[in-house]
Design a protein around this motif. Structure first.
Motif, PDB file in Angstrom:
ATOM      1  N   LEU A   1       5.342  11.504  -4.096  1.00 46.07           N
ATOM      2  CA  LEU A   1       5.183  11.053  -2.718  1.00 46.07           C
ATOM      3  C   LEU A   1       5.992  11.961  -1.805  1.00 46.07           C
TER       4      LEU A   1
ATOM      5  N   LEU B   1       6.977  12.426   2.301  1.00 46.74           N
ATOM      6  CA  LEU B   1       6.992  11.745   3.598  1.00 46.74           C
ATOM      7  C   LEU B   1       7.577  12.700   4.628  1.00 46.74           C
TER       8      LEU B   1
ATOM      9  N   VAL C   1       2.006  11.304   5.182  1.00 52.65           N
ATOM     10  CA  VAL C   1       2.240  10.903   3.800  1.00 52.65           C
ATOM     11  C   VAL C   1       1.286  11.673   2.886  1.00 52.65           C
TER      12      VAL C   1
ATOM     13  N   ILE D   1       0.894   6.206  -3.284  1.00 57.06           N
ATOM     14  CA  ILE D   1       1.807   5.133  -2.907  1.00 57.06           C
ATOM     15  C   ILE D   1       1.545   3.973  -3.857  1.00 57.06           C
TER      16      ILE D   1
ATOM     17  N   PHE E   1       8.652   4.474   0.772  1.00 63.07           N
ATOM     18  CA  PHE E   1       7.664   4.541   1.856  1.00 63.07           C
ATOM     19  C   PHE E   1       8.050   3.579   2.981  1.00 63.07           C
TER      20      PHE E   1
ATOM     21  N   LEU F   1      -2.385   9.050   6.520  1.00 62.89           N
ATOM     22  CA  LEU F   1      -2.613   8.846   5.092  1.00 62.89           C
ATOM     23  C   LEU F   1      -3.719   9.748   4.555  1.00 62.89           C
TER      24      LEU F   1
ATOM     25  N   VAL G   1      -3.260  11.008   1.091  1.00 65.18           N
ATOM     26  CA  VAL G   1      -2.903  10.030   0.069  1.00 65.18           C
ATOM     27  C   VAL G   1      -4.098   9.849  -0.862  1.00 65.18           C
TER      28      VAL G   1
END
Length: 100
Positions: free
Chosen positions: A5, A7, A21, A25, A33, A51, A54
């Motif tokens: 992950l 960020l 991101v 997740i 997060f 996102l 993601v």
């Protein structure tokens, strides 16, 4: 194997914030997060959570977003892959969601 992950916080337009991101997740990193999202919510009037990079979002990640959507101006930008998850979960009713 879980994708790491990443960020990346940053300024948006007109005093808002953006949290970009990347990765997955899930319950192993949902707290991380949530903490990053809380920092951005404290720093700006509105937060856009990007996102689009993601690749996986489980119920722990959805819960992080839900927990903050009612009390904050939360905007989500998501790939088509996550669009159905956000719709079925009900997040589209409590946050502004843009599917790309």
């Amino acid at each position: 194997m879980t994708t790491a992950l990443t960020l990346v916080p940053g300024p948006g337009d007109e005093g808002d914030r953006i949290l970009t991101v990347t990765g997955e997740i899930d319950m192993s990193n949902a707290a991380e997060f949530g903490s990053a999202l809380d920092r951005e919510l404290a720093a700006g009037a509105a937060v856009t959570v990007d996102l689009t990079a993601v690749t996986y979002l489980d119920s722990a990640g959805v819960a992080v977003l839900f927990d903050r959507a009612d009390a904050h101006d939360l905007r989500l930008v998501a790939p088509r892959l996550l669009g159905r998850v956000l719709q079925v979960s009900g997040l589209t009713r409590v946050a502004k969601v843009t599917i790309r």
